[in-house]
Design a protein around this motif. Structure first.
Motif, mmCIF file in Angstrom:
data_model
loop_
_atom_site.group_PDB
_atom_site.id
_atom_site.type_symbol
_atom_site.label_atom_id
_atom_site.label_comp_id
_atom_site.label_asym_id
_atom_site.label_seq_id
_atom_site.Cartn_x
_atom_site.Cartn_y
_atom_site.Cartn_z
ATOM 1 N N UNK A 3 35.628 47.519 46.257
ATOM 2 C CA UNK A 3 35.888 47.536 44.599
ATOM 3 C C UNK A 3 36.490 48.953 44.335
ATOM 4 N N UNK A 4 36.101 50.094 44.999
ATOM 5 C CA UNK A 4 36.780 51.401 44.710
ATOM 6 C C UNK A 4 38.267 51.380 45.132
ATOM 7 N N UNK A 5 38.797 50.750 46.078
ATOM 8 C CA UNK A 5 40.103 50.750 46.173
ATOM 9 C C UNK A 5 40.895 49.749 45.323
ATOM 10 N N UNK A 6 40.333 48.718 45.047
ATOM 11 C CA UNK A 6 40.568 47.942 43.726
ATOM 12 C C UNK A 6 40.822 48.591 42.340
ATOM 13 N N UNK A 7 39.998 49.256 42.254
ATOM 14 C CA UNK A 7 39.939 50.193 40.767
ATOM 15 C C UNK A 7 41.019 51.126 41.003
ATOM 16 N N UNK A 8 41.293 51.877 42.131
ATOM 17 C CA UNK A 8 42.471 52.898 42.379
ATOM 18 C C UNK A 8 43.756 52.331 42.305
ATOM 19 N N UNK A 9 43.783 50.837 42.858
ATOM 20 C CA UNK A 9 45.068 50.242 42.573
ATOM 21 C C UNK A 9 45.302 49.881 41.224
#
Length: 174
Positions: A3-9
């Motif tokens: 989820x963290x990587x998805x929001x950063x992307x």
């Protein structure tokens, strides 16, 4: 992707979409093609987001991907056999828009002037001045030495300073 990587992307896409499309246009893509190339670049970013987000210079890495996507598109048979849609054609839908004659004239002059540069020089100018990468970032994107970026910029700017399309806009003569 967590989820963290998805929001950063997602944040990166929202921040950079317009710049990627604009860079593709200035690298010679049509408006729709530029959106396709930017989308393809971002799909590749998503597929390898851990590498992209972990890069020392993420923007340089992504613009290198954009250049590669554009080159890939240009190498295909589809590109060679493609015919652009003519918006002035009788079957084209016409809609009312605000008069953007001056902006269109400037954009056309810039595109024509950039077309007068060699491909390597055009890439350096677009990445350095339109994308606003540093000389070091531009060198990293193109895989060349920073000194080469400087010399290509020098030659390109000298050529653009005498380009008739840009001089017509300013009213000056060479």
């Amino acid at each position: 992707m967590d989820e963290k990587a998805e929001s950063a992307y997602t944040a990166y896409v929202a921040e950079r979409w317009r710049d990627l499309v604009r860079a593709a246009v200035f690298l010679g893509a049509g408006a729709h093609e530029a959106e396709d190339v930017a989308q393809q670049t971002l799909v590749r970013c998503y597929a390898d987001w851990t590498r992209v987000s972990g890069a020392d210079n993420r923007d340089a890495y992504v613009y290198r991907m954009l250049l590669n996507c554009l080159r890939d598109v240009r190498r295909t048979r589809w590109w060679r056999g493609r015919i652009d849609h003519d918006p002035a054609a009788p079957d084209s839908p016409v809609s009312a828009v605000a008069d953007a004659t001056e902006a269109l004239a400037v954009a056309d002059a810039v595109h024509r002037a950039l077309d007068g540069l060699t491909k390597p020089n055009r890439e350096v100018v677009v990445l350095r001045y339109f994308v606003q990468l540093t000389e070091a970032q531009t060198a990293a994107v193109l895989g060349i030495a920073p000194g080469t970026v400087k010399s290509r910029l020098s030659r390109s700017l000298a050529r653009l300073a005498t380009d008739q399309h840009l001089l017509d806009l300013s009213g000056r003569t060479p």
